[in-house]
Design a protein around this motif. Structure first.
Motif, PDB file in Angstrom:
ATOM      1  N   GLU A   1       4.686   7.214  -0.747  1.00  0.00           N
ATOM      2  CA  GLU A   1       5.003   7.581  -1.813  1.00  0.00           C
ATOM      3  C   GLU A   1       4.683   7.182  -2.810  1.00  0.00           C
ATOM      4  O   GLU A   1       5.128   7.950  -4.116  1.00  0.00           O
ATOM      5  CB  GLU A   1       6.416   7.227  -1.154  1.00  0.00           C
ATOM      6  N   PHE A   2       4.370   5.323  -3.021  1.00  0.00           N
ATOM      7  CA  PHE A   2       3.612   4.976  -4.101  1.00  0.00           C
ATOM      8  C   PHE A   2       2.779   5.413  -5.005  1.00  0.00           C
ATOM      9  O   PHE A   2       1.794   4.426  -5.831  1.00  0.00           O
ATOM     10  CB  PHE A   2       4.084   3.888  -4.241  1.00  0.00           C
ATOM     11  N   ARG A   3       2.013   6.622  -3.715  1.00  0.00           N
ATOM     12  CA  ARG A   3       0.019   6.159  -4.297  1.00  0.00           C
ATOM     13  C   ARG A   3      -0.393   5.385  -4.498  1.00  0.00           C
ATOM     14  O   ARG A   3      -1.046   4.909  -5.232  1.00  0.00           O
ATOM     15  CB  ARG A   3       0.098   7.041  -6.022  1.00  0.00           C
ATOM     16  N   ARG A   4      -0.215   4.518  -3.453  1.00  0.00           N
ATOM     17  CA  ARG A   4      -1.512   3.413  -3.270  1.00  0.00           C
ATOM     18  C   ARG A   4      -2.495   3.651  -1.984  1.00  0.00           C
ATOM     19  O   ARG A   4      -1.569   4.253  -0.698  1.00  0.00           O
ATOM     20  CB  ARG A   4      -1.085   1.827  -3.336  1.00  0.00           C
ATOM     21  N   LYS A   5      -3.913   3.204  -1.828  1.00  0.00           N
ATOM     22  CA  LYS A   5      -4.090   3.716  -0.648  1.00  0.00           C
ATOM     23  C   LYS A   5      -4.391   2.209   0.016  1.00  0.00           C
ATOM     24  O   LYS A   5      -3.356   0.814  -0.468  1.00  0.00           O
ATOM     25  CB  LYS A   5      -6.115   3.414  -1.074  1.00  0.00           C
ATOM     26  N   VAL A   6      -4.079   2.155   0.761  1.00  0.00           N
ATOM     27  CA  VAL A   6      -3.822   1.027   2.288  1.00  0.00           C
ATOM     28  C   VAL A   6      -5.376   0.922   2.893  1.00  0.00           C
ATOM     29  O   VAL A   6      -6.149   1.340   3.130  1.00  0.00           O
ATOM     30  CB  VAL A   6      -3.031   1.752   3.479  1.00  0.00           C
ATOM     31  N   ALA A   7      -5.568  -0.680   2.744  1.00  0.00           N
ATOM     32  CA  ALA A   7      -6.520  -1.167   3.439  1.00  0.00           C
ATOM     33  C   ALA A   7      -6.187  -2.858   4.542  1.00  0.00           C
ATOM     34  O   ALA A   7      -5.173  -3.240   4.549  1.00  0.00           O
ATOM     35  CB  ALA A   7      -7.538  -2.371   2.475  1.00  0.00           C
ATOM     36  N   LEU A   8      -6.755  -2.222   6.000  1.00  0.00           N
ATOM     37  CA  LEU A   8      -5.938  -2.693   7.407  1.00  0.00           C
ATOM     38  C   LEU A   8      -6.932  -4.649   6.771  1.00  0.00           C
ATOM     39  O   LEU A   8      -8.153  -3.821   7.331  1.00  0.00           O
ATOM     40  CB  LEU A   8      -5.493  -2.474   8.071  1.00  0.00           C
ATOM     41  N   VAL A   9      -6.577  -5.342   6.530  1.00  0.00           N
ATOM     42  CA  VAL A   9      -7.193  -7.024   6.661  1.00  0.00           C
ATOM     43  C   VAL A   9      -6.442  -8.123   8.211  1.00  0.00           C
ATOM     44  O   VAL A   9      -5.673  -7.925   8.686  1.00  0.00           O
ATOM     45  CB  VAL A   9      -7.540  -7.447   5.816  1.00  0.00           C
TER      46      VAL A   9
END
Length: 554
Positions: A245-253
């Motif tokens: 919704e807030f146009r951020r990419k997601v990284a899973l760490v």
């Protein structure tokens, strides 16, 4: 009513947090509900996990028919590898729970021989004389069930872990209707989760966290790091939706975060829009206000991804000035020091740290029922006998008092602890003795590395009083002592005042008054040196270090 005795035997989880495991027996048939672990207290030095002592099940191995799981949290499935290694019986669980179990068994090389059977809420299945009906409940994990077990003597209900969430994020509603139907039919005994019995009112819905997340996403100008339990699928789903919704990419760490999200995607609990996920190595390629990092390690575990990032020691996750870190989980009792130490490190990085401080909208909600929800289930079920489970003794006691105050809804309230045999027959219920229970300590997560009580005692001894190593060089050919003995100490402060010289003299003196025959027998001479040094050190310092004489042959 048939003649016979129904035995309920908790093997863990009553009087402690974790190690939830309960045997239900009718005649020659036993089913086991859950097989959980607990994480060790600080005094269990070097121990990684603690699992229940299942000697009762091993003594009756020919009668154990199956293990039925309520949900996939570690305190309910974590001991499965150690149990199945000794007792390979069929395991029953919901789709998501079994996905976690598969991962765990594969890690321990047990998956190929395991018999895993999927169950569906509302669909009954039969094991020996028991018919089990899984009832959907809501909790902080998905796909959780309570168990209504039809026995020849009547119906018993085991709630598992639950809260009554009227608006779950996966829209799979708590099945209050089934509890009410069983209340009309008549329930012999209700075994209910006591974790949150000290909290008045209702536990907020999982959706209550959304408001705080929206707030954080809207004012965060740089990178946003969110840490939650890797099993909090609802929370991971919310974070991914908000990031989109807030146009951020997601990284899973973090390994556990990746594994959980992968399982949840495969089973359609999380829908990740195309192109949203990025590799942790690509975090630097995006503007700071375009990245959201989901990172494991919310309890401050020393080698977890967030702990390493807090010390600027992680390959991909770099926390810089102005970044925001959200700790979206509760503090598990015993982890306070590690968590606050990690939070200190995050503040040193000049990050904004948001954790559950009790102010404003919550950043985390519990997965366990508070008092009003506990009362609701008791009122619906109206059991003949009520037994509190899952919790330390004070919580079981408070829960028993809560049930006793509900006149008309409960017949009798019974308090039992791990190891007690609760016996039902046509005349009623009573405690009928005890079975052997306890904890098995395991090192380095390998089921082969069981740590005996003696080893823990030695570790405690070393940690408190240290170690003294008198080293004596003996000529192999002549049997003579070569040079003065050396004394090495670790974790033991000898102090001044010629203490070490005195200790050396004691060793020399012991050797002088020993015969050649004694000197040739290293076992004897080591014991003589140990005893004499122990007396000397005790007299001069009132300490009891571990003394281990070492003889070098030259």
């Amino acid at each position: 009513m048939p003649a016979g005795k129904l035995h309920i035997v908790p093997l863990g989880g009553l009087g402690e947090f974790g190690m939830n495991c309960m045997a239900v027996r009718w005649g020659d048939d036993i089913i086991v509900i859950d097989a959980g672990l607990m994480f060790p207290e600080a005094e269990l030095l070097g121990v990684d996990i603690v699992v229940p002592d299942i000697s009762y099940l091993l003594e009756n191995r020919q009668h154990v028919r199956a293990i039925v799981l309520t949900h996939g949290h570690e305190d309910h499935i974590g001991a499965l590898p150690s149990v199945l290694a000794e007792l390979n019986v069929p395991v029953y669980g919901t789709e998501f729970t079994l996905a976690y179990v598969e991962n765990k068994l594969e890690e321990h090389g047990l998956l190929d021989d395991a018999s895993l059977n999927e169950i569906t809420p509302g669909t009954r299945f039969t094991i020996g004389p028991f018919t089990v009906n899984p009832i959907r409940v809501t909790h902080s994990l998905v796909d959780c069930v309570a168990l209504a077990i039809h026995t020849p003597l009547g119906i018993i209900i085991h709630t598992g872990d639950f809260k009554v969430d009227p608006t779950p994020t996966d829209n799979k509603l708590f099945d209050l209707h089934s509890f009410a139907e069983y209340g009309k039919e008549g329930v012999l005994a209700l075994f209910q989760d006591s974790t949150n019995v000290e909290r008045p009112g209702y536990t907020p819905s999982e959706r209550a966290v959304r408001r705080k997340f929206e707030e954080v996403f809207s004012w965060t100008k740089r990178r946003l790091f969110i840490s939650c339990f890797s099993s909090s699928i609802h929370r991971i789903k919310l974070a991914i939706e908000m990031a989109h919704e807030f146009r951020r990419k997601v990284a899973l760490v973090g390994r556990s975060m990746n594994e959980s999200t992968e399982i949840a995607q495969d089973l359609d609990y999380i829908d990740v829009p195309d192109g949203l996920l990025i590799h942790p190595g690509d975090i630097k390629k995006y503007a700071p206000d375009k990245v959201c990092v989901l990172i494991s390690g919310t309890q401050g575990e020393p080698m977890s991804a967030l702990s390493r990032a807090a010390l600027d020691n992680h390959k991909h996750a770099k926390i810089e000035k102005g970044d925001t870190v959200v700790l979206s989980s509760r503090i598990i009792p015993g982890n306070e020091k590690a968590i606050y130490r990690m939070i200190d490190h995050l503040f040193r990085r000049d990050a904004h740290v948001i954790y559950d401080d009790g102010a404003g909208p919550p950043v985390h909600v519990s997965g366990h029922a508070s008092q009003e929800e506990l009362k609701l289930i008791i009122n619906l079920v109206k059991p003949r006998y009520f037994i509190p489970i899952h919790g330390e003794y004070r919580q079981l006691k408070r829960h028993a008092e809560l049930a006793q105050s509900m006149h008309g809804a409960v017949g009798s309230v019974m308090m039992i602890e791990s190891g007690d045999i609760l016996e039902f027959d046509e005349l009623g219920a009573r405690k009928a003795g005890r079975v052997n229970v306890g904890r098995v300590c395991i090192d380095s997560n390998s089921m082969g590395d069981v740590v005996e009580e003696l080893v823990i005692r030695d570790r405690r001894h070393l940690s408190e009083d240290g170690i003294v190593l008198p080293i004596i060089a003996i000529n192999k050919l002549t049997g003579r002592v070569e040079g003065p003995p050396e004394i090495v100490t670790r974790g033991f402060a000898p102090g001044e005042n010629g203490f070490m010289d005195g200790a050396r003299n004691i060793v020399v003196n012991t050797l002088d008054i020993s015969s050649d025959e004694e000197k040739a027998d290293y076992g004897v001479i080591k014991e003589k040196i140990r005893q004499d040094l122990k007396r000397y050190i005790g007299k001069n310092t009132s300490r009891r270090p571990l003394i281990m004489p070492v003889i070098l042959e030259i």
